[in-house]
Design a protein around this motif. Sequence first.
Motif, short mmCIF file in Angstrom:
data_model
loop_
_atom_site.label_atom_id
_atom_site.label_comp_id
_atom_site.label_asym_id
_atom_site.label_seq_id
_atom_site.Cartn_x
_atom_site.Cartn_y
_atom_site.Cartn_z
N THR B 36 0.85 -1.20 0.00
CA THR B 36 0.00 0.00 0.00
C THR B 36 0.88 1.25 0.00
N GLU B 37 0.49 2.25 -0.77
CA GLU B 37 1.17 3.54 -0.71
C GLU B 37 0.68 4.30 0.54
N ILE B 38 1.60 5.01 1.20
CA ILE B 38 1.21 5.74 2.41
C ILE B 38 0.28 6.91 2.06
N SER B 39 0.36 7.38 0.83
CA SER B 39 -0.52 8.41 0.28
C SER B 39 -0.38 8.24 -1.23
N PRO B 40 -1.42 8.56 -2.02
CA PRO B 40 -1.34 8.26 -3.46
C PRO B 40 -0.06 8.81 -4.12
N GLY B 41 0.66 7.93 -4.79
CA GLY B 41 1.88 8.33 -5.50
C GLY B 41 3.12 8.41 -4.63
N LYS B 42 2.96 8.15 -3.34
CA LYS B 42 4.11 8.23 -2.41
C LYS B 42 4.68 6.84 -2.14
N ASN B 43 5.66 6.78 -1.26
CA ASN B 43 6.31 5.50 -0.94
C ASN B 43 5.33 4.42 -0.46
N ARG B 44 5.66 3.19 -0.82
CA ARG B 44 4.90 2.06 -0.29
C ARG B 44 5.50 1.67 1.06
N VAL B 45 4.70 1.05 1.90
CA VAL B 45 5.18 0.63 3.22
C VAL B 45 6.41 -0.26 3.08
N VAL B 46 6.40 -1.16 2.11
CA VAL B 46 7.52 -2.09 1.94
C VAL B 46 8.83 -1.33 1.69
N TYR B 47 8.73 -0.22 0.98
CA TYR B 47 9.94 0.59 0.74
C TYR B 47 10.45 1.17 2.05
N LEU B 48 9.53 1.68 2.86
CA LEU B 48 9.95 2.28 4.13
C LEU B 48 10.51 1.22 5.08
N LEU B 49 9.97 0.01 5.01
CA LEU B 49 10.51 -1.08 5.83
C LEU B 49 11.96 -1.36 5.44
N ILE B 85 13.56 0.47 -8.65
CA ILE B 85 14.05 -0.91 -8.80
C ILE B 85 12.82 -1.82 -8.74
N LYS B 86 12.59 -2.54 -9.82
CA LYS B 86 11.32 -3.28 -9.91
C LYS B 86 11.29 -4.54 -9.05
N THR B 87 12.44 -5.23 -8.97
CA THR B 87 12.44 -6.50 -8.24
C THR B 87 12.93 -6.31 -6.81
N LEU B 88 12.02 -6.52 -5.88
CA LEU B 88 12.38 -6.37 -4.47
C LEU B 88 12.71 -7.73 -3.86
N PRO B 89 13.46 -7.75 -2.77
CA PRO B 89 13.69 -9.02 -2.07
C PRO B 89 12.33 -9.54 -1.56
N PRO B 90 12.20 -10.84 -1.31
CA PRO B 90 10.93 -11.36 -0.79
C PRO B 90 10.56 -10.66 0.53
N VAL B 91 9.28 -10.39 0.68
CA VAL B 91 8.78 -9.70 1.88
C VAL B 91 9.17 -10.47 3.15
N LYS B 92 9.15 -11.78 3.03
CA LYS B 92 9.51 -12.63 4.18
C LYS B 92 10.93 -12.29 4.65
N ASP B 93 11.83 -12.11 3.69
CA ASP B 93 13.22 -11.77 4.04
C ASP B 93 13.30 -10.37 4.65
N LEU B 94 12.55 -9.44 4.08
CA LEU B 94 12.60 -8.07 4.61
C LEU B 94 12.09 -8.01 6.04
N ARG B 95 11.04 -8.77 6.30
CA ARG B 95 10.52 -8.83 7.67
C ARG B 95 11.56 -9.45 8.62
N ALA B 96 12.20 -10.52 8.13
CA ALA B 96 13.20 -11.21 8.97
C ALA B 96 14.41 -10.31 9.22
N ASN B 97 14.84 -9.56 8.20
CA ASN B 97 15.97 -8.64 8.37
C ASN B 97 15.67 -7.60 9.46
#
Lengths: 160, 160
Positions: B36-49, B85-97
Amino acid sequence: MNRENLFVKIVLNAWELNIKRASSTIEGFTDDDLFTEISPGKNRVVYLLGHLTAVHDNMQPLLGIGERMYPQLDEIFVSNPDKKIKTLPPVKDLRANWTNLNEVLASKFHKMPVEEWFQKHSSISEEDFAKEPHRNKLSIVITRTNHLSYHWGQIMLAKK
Amino acid sequence: MNRENLFVKIVLNAWELNIKRASSTIEGFTDDDLFTEISPGKNRVVYLLGHLTAVHDNMQPLLGIGERMYPQLDEIFVSNPDKKIKTLPPVKDLRANWTNLNEVLASKFHKMPVEEWFQKHSSISEEDFAKEPHRNKLSIVITRTNHLSYHWGQIMLAKK
């Protein structure tokens, strides 16, 4: 510089830096911009401006450095969510309150004797403070700086 | 408790409180919610994580407490804006990091001798530090706590 002076300087520097950045963002907004929601359906910038002013003003009694200057803001910007109270104070006044309060706080913070920053704030009992001496006046400024950053990050989303 | 211990405790308490709150918010999101974007056109939560993890990880060399654990995050989450960057690491890994890094930092922070918090961090010269002794390791944690609050306030907007 002794350690106590150093602690106070670190904490006040962080406070002032964040106040300066947030002020600069707010000054960059037109009065109309202030009525932008930070995200659809969420708080408007004007609400956060009033909210921050009210919360910062409340540090005066908490730190024992004076009476509230703008207690009337609480009803609109703290006790109630945005848009609940329909009539807001003029934007001109809200901007002036913010600027004026920042100056008053900066001046009072710098006048406070270093030793006083390590005393308890007014919302903790002597008994609890004896057990938790980290809950001193300096910790209030650290907490409020984080609260300011939290909302400043949101306000930034309304920038065009 | 002496003043140095007290001050370190105040700073680390604020850090841990904010890490705890941000973690709780992030854990409350499904993997889909993270996009989800934090506001339309802004960063997604995954990016901020990923961004917060990278920036916090970088405190290890800054504070002299270890090597980076996840240097590969910088390219995606610091050097480039979200969606570049289109390809992100798996969310599972980001959460674990994130979780793993928080534990490592908490442990290292608590093991650091109090006196060391008042030494210079690695990105300031001996010469500048002599003139500006408030730019110590502790000030890094204060700055990063504010940075965390800034983005946590944004992440909160994606809550349903």
